[in-house]
Structures are given as structure tokens and as C-alpha cells.
Design a protein around this motif. Structure first.
Motif, PDB file in Angstrom:
ATOM      1  N   ASP A  44       8.284   5.709   8.096  1.00  0.00           N
ATOM      2  CA  ASP A  44       9.002   5.431   9.346  1.00  0.00           C
ATOM      3  C   ASP A  44       9.394   3.962   9.491  1.00  0.00           C
ATOM      4  OD1 ASP A  44       6.555   4.283   9.764  1.00  0.00           O
ATOM      5  OD2 ASP A  44       6.004   5.509  11.497  1.00  0.00           O
ATOM      6  N   GLY A  45       9.107   3.157   8.470  1.00  0.00           N
ATOM      7  CA  GLY A  45       9.501   1.747   8.513  1.00  0.00           C
ATOM      8  C   GLY A  45       8.768   0.927   9.548  1.00  0.00           C
ATOM      9  N   SER A  46       7.579   1.356   9.918  1.00  0.00           N
ATOM     10  CA  SER A  46       6.816   0.665  10.963  1.00  0.00           C
ATOM     11  C   SER A  46       6.071  -0.561  10.447  1.00  0.00           C
ATOM     12  CB  SER A  46       5.806   1.634  11.594  1.00  0.00           C
ATOM     13  OG  SER A  46       4.844   2.038  10.624  1.00  0.00           O
ATOM     14  N   GLY A  47       6.006  -0.702   9.125  1.00  0.00           N
ATOM     15  CA  GLY A  47       5.263  -1.820   8.552  1.00  0.00           C
ATOM     16  C   GLY A  47       3.791  -1.527   8.407  1.00  0.00           C
ATOM     17  N   GLN A  48       3.419  -0.277   8.653  1.00  0.00           N
ATOM     18  CA  GLN A  48       2.022   0.115   8.521  1.00  0.00           C
ATOM     19  C   GLN A  48       1.939   1.577   8.094  1.00  0.00           C
ATOM     20  OE1 GLN A  48       0.682  -1.094  12.330  1.00  0.00           O
ATOM     21  NE2 GLN A  48       1.737   0.510  13.456  1.00  0.00           N
ATOM     22  N   LEU A  49       0.779   1.964   7.580  1.00  0.00           N
ATOM     23  CA  LEU A  49       0.601   3.323   7.078  1.00  0.00           C
ATOM     24  C   LEU A  49      -0.420   4.066   7.922  1.00  0.00           C
ATOM     25  CD1 LEU A  49       0.352   2.703   3.201  1.00  0.00           C
ATOM     26  CD2 LEU A  49       2.403   2.945   4.616  1.00  0.00           C
ATOM     27  N   ASP A  50      -0.082   5.328   8.232  1.00  0.00           N
ATOM     28  CA  ASP A  50      -1.092   6.161   8.880  1.00  0.00           C
ATOM     29  C   ASP A  50      -1.990   6.742   7.782  1.00  0.00           C
ATOM     30  OD1 ASP A  50       0.206   8.377   7.713  1.00  0.00           O
ATOM     31  OD2 ASP A  50       1.355   8.800   9.530  1.00  0.00           O
ATOM     32  N   LYS A  51      -2.907   7.592   8.165  1.00  0.00           N
ATOM     33  CA  LYS A  51      -3.906   8.075   7.211  1.00  0.00           C
ATOM     34  C   LYS A  51      -3.275   8.871   6.070  1.00  0.00           C
ATOM     35  CE  LYS A  51      -8.569  10.053   7.254  1.00  0.00           C
ATOM     36  NZ  LYS A  51      -9.611  10.678   8.123  1.00  0.00           N
ATOM     37  N   VAL A  52      -2.289   9.697   6.390  1.00  0.00           N
ATOM     38  CA  VAL A  52      -1.628  10.498   5.357  1.00  0.00           C
ATOM     39  C   VAL A  52      -0.840   9.605   4.408  1.00  0.00           C
ATOM     40  CG1 VAL A  52       0.133  12.258   4.924  1.00  0.00           C
ATOM     41  CG2 VAL A  52      -1.512  12.564   6.796  1.00  0.00           C
ATOM     42  N   GLU A  53      -0.099   8.648   4.967  1.00  0.00           N
ATOM     43  CA  GLU A  53       0.681   7.724   4.141  1.00  0.00           C
ATOM     44  C   GLU A  53      -0.239   6.883   3.254  1.00  0.00           C
ATOM     45  OE1 GLU A  53       4.528   6.874   7.074  1.00  0.00           O
ATOM     46  OE2 GLU A  53       2.651   5.758   7.355  1.00  0.00           O
ATOM     47  N   PHE A  54      -1.364   6.469   3.820  1.00  0.00           N
ATOM     48  CA  PHE A  54      -2.309   5.654   3.057  1.00  0.00           C
ATOM     49  C   PHE A  54      -2.913   6.460   1.909  1.00  0.00           C
ATOM     50  CE2 PHE A  54      -6.552   3.583   2.510  1.00  0.00           C
ATOM     51  CZ  PHE A  54      -6.094   2.345   2.094  1.00  0.00           C
ATOM     52  N   GLU A  55      -3.202   7.720   2.167  1.00  0.00           N
ATOM     53  CA  GLU A  55      -3.732   8.576   1.103  1.00  0.00           C
ATOM     54  C   GLU A  55      -2.709   8.719  -0.020  1.00  0.00           C
ATOM     55  OE1 GLU A  55      -5.850  12.945   0.465  1.00  0.00           O
ATOM     56  OE2 GLU A  55      -4.556  12.628   2.213  1.00  0.00           O
ATOM     57  N   ASN A  56      -1.446   8.882   0.335  1.00  0.00           N
ATOM     58  CA  ASN A  56      -0.393   8.989  -0.676  1.00  0.00           C
ATOM     59  C   ASN A  56      -0.259   7.693  -1.476  1.00  0.00           C
ATOM     60  OD1 ASN A  56       0.250  11.633   0.008  1.00  0.00           O
ATOM     61  ND2 ASN A  56       1.793  11.016   1.522  1.00  0.00           N
ATOM     62  N   PHE A  57      -0.417   6.574  -0.784  1.00  0.00           N
ATOM     63  CA  PHE A  57      -0.379   5.273  -1.468  1.00  0.00           C
ATOM     64  C   PHE A  57      -1.510   5.174  -2.493  1.00  0.00           C
ATOM     65  CE2 PHE A  57      -2.427   1.045  -1.468  1.00  0.00           C
ATOM     66  CZ  PHE A  57      -1.460   0.329  -2.159  1.00  0.00           C
ATOM     67  N   LEU A  58      -2.717   5.555  -2.090  1.00  0.00           N
ATOM     68  CA  LEU A  58      -3.860   5.493  -3.002  1.00  0.00           C
ATOM     69  C   LEU A  58      -3.650   6.417  -4.202  1.00  0.00           C
ATOM     70  CD1 LEU A  58      -6.915   5.392  -0.553  1.00  0.00           C
ATOM     71  CD2 LEU A  58      -5.865   3.494  -1.795  1.00  0.00           C
ATOM     72  N   ARG A  59      -3.092   7.580  -3.949  1.00  0.00           N
ATOM     73  CA  ARG A  59      -2.815   8.501  -5.055  1.00  0.00           C
ATOM     74  C   ARG A  59      -1.790   7.903  -6.017  1.00  0.00           C
ATOM     75  NH1 ARG A  59      -2.542  14.506  -2.108  1.00  0.00           N
ATOM     76  NH2 ARG A  59      -4.806  14.707  -1.800  1.00  0.00           N
ATOM     77  N   LYS A  60      -0.846   7.169  -5.463  1.00  0.00           N
ATOM     78  CA  LYS A  60       0.173   6.530  -6.294  1.00  0.00           C
ATOM     79  C   LYS A  60      -0.455   5.546  -7.277  1.00  0.00           C
ATOM     80  CE  LYS A  60       4.369   5.109  -7.484  1.00  0.00           C
ATOM     81  NZ  LYS A  60       5.332   5.960  -8.212  1.00  0.00           N
ATOM     82  N   VAL A  61      -1.496   4.844  -6.828  1.00  0.00           N
ATOM     83  CA  VAL A  61      -2.149   3.884  -7.717  1.00  0.00           C
ATOM     84  C   VAL A  61      -3.271   4.537  -8.524  1.00  0.00           C
ATOM     85  CG1 VAL A  61      -1.574   1.907  -6.281  1.00  0.00           C
ATOM     86  CG2 VAL A  61      -3.773   3.058  -5.941  1.00  0.00           C
TER      87      VAL A  61
END
Length: 254
Positions: free
Chosen positions: A39-56
Motif C-alpha cells: 500500500d506504499g505506507s512505508g511500513q509492513l503489516d504482519k502478512v507483508e513482513f512474513e512475505n518479506f522474511l520468506r523472500k530472504v
């Protein structure tokens, strides 16, 4: 297992995965992070953060994710801003790593001015000696570009203070897990062409022993050392150049 008592281990795993992905400075993480900010908010919610961790490359259980998310969500608003993520990673800058960075800066700051030129640092940084380059994991020019970009963020124009130098290496340290202390130390020393303080101490002991072995009769070690010094002080200036000192070491078999 009660994971709230093991968040340090989980955060270290995050750092391990960041390092495994070749993310060696905080600035390199930004593009990864932003790509999951839907959403371009400059921050990640829990689902977005989980996806980020999976990416790495980090896959957590629901309970583990909750623990890690709370650790990085510093203001507990159920969102993780990039700055919060960075701040949490940088919170642990081990004394051993701090010490080698201070040693590097003070070795480079020969005048004792407390500040160095950004341009000079970039020119003298030995990217070819970086472990990523030696292992052929990154190109030399990429390592140099990452170094310049990261240090520029901490510099005041062309001026890099000791504090700024430490801040930059705190960023680098933030991407390395606890078990990579020696990697960090070697990286700093090698990329600046420095010898560890431990090795300097070892060389001092060797040199003293060589002087002692060459001391005979009524002489003492001081007289022996002075005689050798005068021999290599060709211009009788009372000091020896780097090349002359190197000849002294060679003469003593060091």
C-alpha cells in the motif's frame, strides 16, 4: 517452547538469512523491504513482513513470526516501519566489532584530526580484499559502490568523523549474525590493509627476541637496537622511513 524467551535467537536467524542473500549493508535491504510494502505506507503489516522474511529465505511458524514481529515493531502499532526494522537490527553492535572499527579509523587517521575525507576513504578502500569478492560472490565494483553509498549516508559532505565511520560499520554489522564476528574483523582489517593488534604484539615480541639474541658481552638490548637503528638511518635524521624500517625487520628475520 516459550518463544518469547528466544527472540534473540530468532532475530539472529533473520541476520543469518540477510547475510546469506548477500545483503551486506542496511541500504541494500531497502529495495527488498519496499517491494513488499503493497500500500506504499512505508511500513509492513504482519502478512507483508512474513512475505518479506520468506523472500530472504526465512520461514517461521506462526508463534515464531509473532515473536519476531513484536521485536521489530518498536512502537507496537502492529506495523513495522523500515526505520524500526533497521534500528532493531543495529541494536546489537558487539564490543569486538566496535573495537576493530575504532582501530581501523585511528590507523587511517594518522594526523589525529578525528575526521577523514570521504573521497580518500573510497579511493583507499580495498574492495578486492572483501570476502565476497575473494569468494567470487560479488564483483569488486559492486562492493565498492555499496561501500561508497553506505558511507555517504553517514558522512557530512566529504567529511567522515569517527562517529560516522562507526555508524556505517554498525549498519554492516547489523546484517551479520553473532557467529560471524571473525568474518567481520577480518573484513575490516583486510579491506583497509591493516594488521590486527594481536599480530602487532606478536611481531613486537619477535623483534625483541631477535634483539636479545644479537646482544653480547657488556651490551644491553637498548644499545643493540640503537646500533641497528643508526645503521639504517642513512640520512642521520633520527628517524627511519617505512622502507628503512622494513629493512630493519628483514635484517632481524621478521
Amino acid at each position: 517452547m516459550d518463544w518469547k524467551f528466544h527472540y534473540g535467537e530468532l532475530v539472529n536467524k533473520v541476520k543469518y538469512q540477510l547475510h546469506a542473500k548477500g545483503l551486506d549493508v542496511i541500504t541494500a535491504i531497502y529495495d527488498y523491504y519496499q517491494s513488499f510494502d503493497i500500500d506504499g505506507s512505508g511500513q509492513l503489516d504482519k502478512v507483508e513482513f512474513e512475505n518479506f522474511l520468506r523472500k530472504v529465505g526465512m520461514f517461521l511458524t506462526t508463534q515464531e513470526l509473532t515473536v519476531v514481529f513484536k521485536h521489530f515493531d518498536l512502537n507496537q502499532d502492529k506495523q513495522i516501519h523500515y526505520k524500526e526494522f533497521v534500528e532493531a537490527l543495529r541494536a546489537d553492535f558487539p564490543d569486538k566489532r566496535v573495537a576493530v572499527v575504532r582501530y581501523a579509523f585511528q590507523s587511517l587517521d594518522r594526523s589525529g584530526a578525528g575526521a577523514l575525507s570521504l573521497a580518500d576513504l573510497v579511493a583507499n578502500f580495498r574492495a578486492a580484499a572483501h570476502p565476497r569478492v575473494k569468494l567470487r560472490e560479488k564483483q569488486e565494483d559492486r562492493v565498492l559502490a555499496e561501500f561508497e553509498a553506505g558511507l555517504s549516508l553517514r558522512a557530512d559532505g566529504d567529511v567522515v568523523s569517527e562517529a560516522a565511520f562507526l555508524e556505517f560499520y554498525a549498519d554492516v554489522s547489523a546484517c551479520l549474525p553473532a557467529e560471524k564476528d571473525e568474518y567481520f574483523v577480518d573484513m575490516v582489517l583486510d579491506t583497509w590493509g591493516l594488521v590486527s593488534t594481536q599480530r602487532v604484539s606478536e611481531l613486537e615480541d619477535i623483534l625483541y627476541e631477535k634483539v636479545r639474541q644479537r646482544t653480547h658481552g657488556a651490551d644491553d638490548e637498548g644499545k643493540t637496537a640503537a646500533r641497528v637503528f643508526r645503521h639504517f638511518d642513512k640520512d642521520e635524521s633520527g628517524s627511519v622511513s617505512f622502507e628503512e624500517f622494513n629493512q630493519v625487520l628483514e635484517a632481524y628475520g621478521c
